[in-house]
Write a protein that holds these residues in place. Structure first.
Motif, PDB file in Angstrom:
ATOM      1  N   THR A  37      40.261 -54.340  23.835  1.00 28.24           N
ATOM      2  CA  THR A  37      38.994 -54.493  22.852  1.00 28.24           C
ATOM      3  C   THR A  37      39.688 -55.646  21.693  1.00 28.24           C
ATOM      4  OG1 THR A  37      37.095 -53.803  21.389  1.00 28.24           O
ATOM      5  CG2 THR A  37      39.432 -52.565  21.331  1.00 28.24           C
ATOM      6  N   CYS A  38      38.710 -56.024  20.842  1.00 32.05           N
ATOM      7  CA  CYS A  38      39.176 -56.997  19.783  1.00 32.05           C
ATOM      8  C   CYS A  38      39.698 -56.133  18.370  1.00 32.05           C
ATOM      9  CB  CYS A  38      37.999 -57.584  19.153  1.00 32.05           C
ATOM     10  SG  CYS A  38      38.399 -58.905  18.048  1.00 32.05           S
ATOM     11  N   MET A  39      40.578 -56.782  17.729  1.00 34.85           N
ATOM     12  CA  MET A  39      41.481 -55.992  16.479  1.00 34.85           C
ATOM     13  C   MET A  39      40.401 -56.147  15.469  1.00 34.85           C
ATOM     14  SD  MET A  39      43.849 -59.029  15.325  1.00 34.85           S
ATOM     15  CE  MET A  39      43.342 -60.437  14.388  1.00 34.85           C
ATOM     16  N   ASP A  40      39.110 -56.566  15.491  1.00 34.93           N
ATOM     17  CA  ASP A  40      38.261 -56.728  14.542  1.00 34.93           C
ATOM     18  C   ASP A  40      38.275 -55.253  13.653  1.00 34.93           C
ATOM     19  OD1 ASP A  40      35.740 -56.327  12.838  1.00 34.93           O
ATOM     20  OD2 ASP A  40      35.595 -58.438  13.875  1.00 34.93           O
ATOM     21  N   ALA A  41      38.452 -55.484  12.332  1.00 36.35           N
ATOM     22  CA  ALA A  41      38.358 -54.193  11.641  1.00 36.35           C
ATOM     23  C   ALA A  41      37.163 -53.207  11.593  1.00 36.35           C
ATOM     24  CB  ALA A  41      38.910 -54.212  10.101  1.00 36.35           C
ATOM     25  N   ALA A  62      43.299 -60.361  19.256  1.00 33.25           N
ATOM     26  CA  ALA A  62      42.278 -61.163  18.619  1.00 33.25           C
ATOM     27  C   ALA A  62      41.155 -61.505  19.804  1.00 33.25           C
ATOM     28  CB  ALA A  62      42.805 -62.203  17.894  1.00 33.25           C
ATOM     29  N   GLY A  63      40.062 -61.012  19.720  1.00 32.36           N
ATOM     30  CA  GLY A  63      39.046 -61.361  20.638  1.00 32.36           C
ATOM     31  C   GLY A  63      39.090 -60.124  21.618  1.00 32.36           C
ATOM     32  N   GLY A  64      40.086 -59.448  21.817  1.00 34.16           N
ATOM     33  CA  GLY A  64      39.898 -58.588  23.019  1.00 34.16           C
ATOM     34  C   GLY A  64      40.125 -59.152  24.224  1.00 34.16           C
ATOM     35  N   HIS A  90      34.057 -56.719  24.314  1.00 35.52           N
ATOM     36  CA  HIS A  90      34.237 -57.701  23.119  1.00 35.52           C
ATOM     37  C   HIS A  90      32.996 -57.354  22.246  1.00 35.52           C
ATOM     38  CE1 HIS A  90      36.407 -60.880  25.757  1.00 35.52           C
ATOM     39  NE2 HIS A  90      36.899 -59.959  25.620  1.00 35.52           N
ATOM     40  N   HIS A  91      32.721 -58.119  20.961  1.00 36.43           N
ATOM     41  CA  HIS A  91      31.838 -57.682  20.088  1.00 36.43           C
ATOM     42  C   HIS A  91      30.984 -58.765  19.637  1.00 36.43           C
ATOM     43  CE1 HIS A  91      33.948 -58.662  16.571  1.00 36.43           C
ATOM     44  NE2 HIS A  91      34.925 -58.816  17.382  1.00 36.43           N
ATOM     45  N   THR A  92      29.716 -58.447  18.905  1.00 38.23           N
ATOM     46  CA  THR A  92      29.007 -59.369  18.246  1.00 38.23           C
ATOM     47  C   THR A  92      29.691 -60.059  16.846  1.00 38.23           C
ATOM     48  OG1 THR A  92      27.890 -57.751  16.982  1.00 38.23           O
ATOM     49  CG2 THR A  92      26.809 -58.303  19.022  1.00 38.23           C
ATOM     50  N   ASP A  93      29.506 -61.162  16.438  1.00 38.39           N
ATOM     51  CA  ASP A  93      30.070 -61.697  15.336  1.00 38.39           C
ATOM     52  C   ASP A  93      31.455 -61.615  15.314  1.00 38.39           C
ATOM     53  OD1 ASP A  93      29.444 -62.612  12.751  1.00 38.39           O
ATOM     54  OD2 ASP A  93      30.102 -60.791  11.810  1.00 38.39           O
ATOM     55  N   CYS A  94      32.218 -61.979  16.311  1.00 36.04           N
ATOM     56  CA  CYS A  94      33.426 -62.134  16.562  1.00 36.04           C
ATOM     57  C   CYS A  94      34.126 -63.187  15.882  1.00 36.04           C
ATOM     58  CB  CYS A  94      33.927 -62.098  17.863  1.00 36.04           C
ATOM     59  SG  CYS A  94      35.683 -61.889  18.267  1.00 36.04           S
ATOM     60  N   GLY A  95      35.248 -63.128  15.011  1.00 38.52           N
ATOM     61  CA  GLY A  95      35.785 -64.154  14.463  1.00 38.52           C
ATOM     62  C   GLY A  95      36.364 -65.260  15.323  1.00 38.52           C
ATOM     63  N   MET A  96      36.591 -64.885  16.579  1.00 39.42           N
ATOM     64  CA  MET A  96      37.072 -66.041  17.555  1.00 39.42           C
ATOM     65  C   MET A  96      36.026 -66.858  18.011  1.00 39.42           C
ATOM     66  SD  MET A  96      40.418 -65.019  17.760  1.00 39.42           S
ATOM     67  CE  MET A  96      40.958 -65.525  19.358  1.00 39.42           C
TER      68      MET A  96
HETATM   69 ZN    ZN Z   1      36.508 -59.911  17.223  1.00 37.51          ZN
END
Ligand code: ZN
Length: 193
Positions: A37-41, A62-64, A90-96
């Protein structure tokens, strides 16, 4: 000591005080699965997937994305530590989704300072001291997060190091609700062969 280091060490002291019998946990994940999965906090896999210490492998970047290094970890996860099912989340609103590989290369060439984003995109302050090294990296950015889950499940499924009997499930985590939504096309791509 920085404020953050102080906070982390204080939190760790509390954790140690309540560590209980977790020192007896075995190394192989007790529930025999892994999550990429993504590293998103905003994402906490232990909470969104109900994990306790010792339950599962969680591989984050980053991004998973199913990078070579993520696949390295997944192969170790089954080959040496016995996981039998894998999730790509993965997830919504990803910085990637906010930049491209070309943009990242340009931002790093402007300076090594943190860039800023506005409605027109990312901007570097061009203070100098940048590097061209970022232009040699595929930053594995995302243009469509459903498609990126499908592609990453496919890349893992088709790795010659991944045994055909491991199911790989594709999901997107909703940052607004905490819900995991299955991407059926990805899970179909990841079915055991
Ligand atoms: Zn992300």
């Amino acid at each position: 000591m920085s404020k953050i280091v102080e906070e982390v060490m204080a939190a760790n002291a509390d954790y140690v005080a309540n560590f209980g019998d977790k020192g007896d946990l075995a190394m192989p994940p007790a529930r025999h699965f892994a999550i990429l999965t993504c590293m998103d906090a905003r994402l906490d896999p232990a909470k969104y997937a109900g994990l306790a210490e010792g339950d599962a492998h969680v591989i984050r970047n980053a991004g998973g994305r199913a990078s070579d290094d993520a696949i390295r970890s997944l192969v170790i996860s089954y080959k040496l530590l016995g996981t039998k099912e894998w999730f790509v989340i993965h997830h919504t609103d990803c910085g990637m989704e906010t930049f491209t590989t070309e943009i990242m290369g340009e931002l790093l060439s402007g300076s090594l300072k943190t860039a800023t984003i506005d409605e027109t995109g990312w901007h570097d302050n061009n203070e100098g001291g940048g590097t061209h090294h970022g232009k040699y990296i595929n930053w594995l950015t995302i243009s469509d997060n459903r498609q990126s889950v499908v592609e990453d499940v496919h890349r893992i499924r088709t790795s010659p190091m991944v045994p055909p009997e491991i199911p790989i499930y594709g999901y997107i985590y909703d940052c607004k609700t905490g819900e995991l939504a299955e991407i059926a096309e990805a899970t179909a791509e990841g079915r055991p062969r």
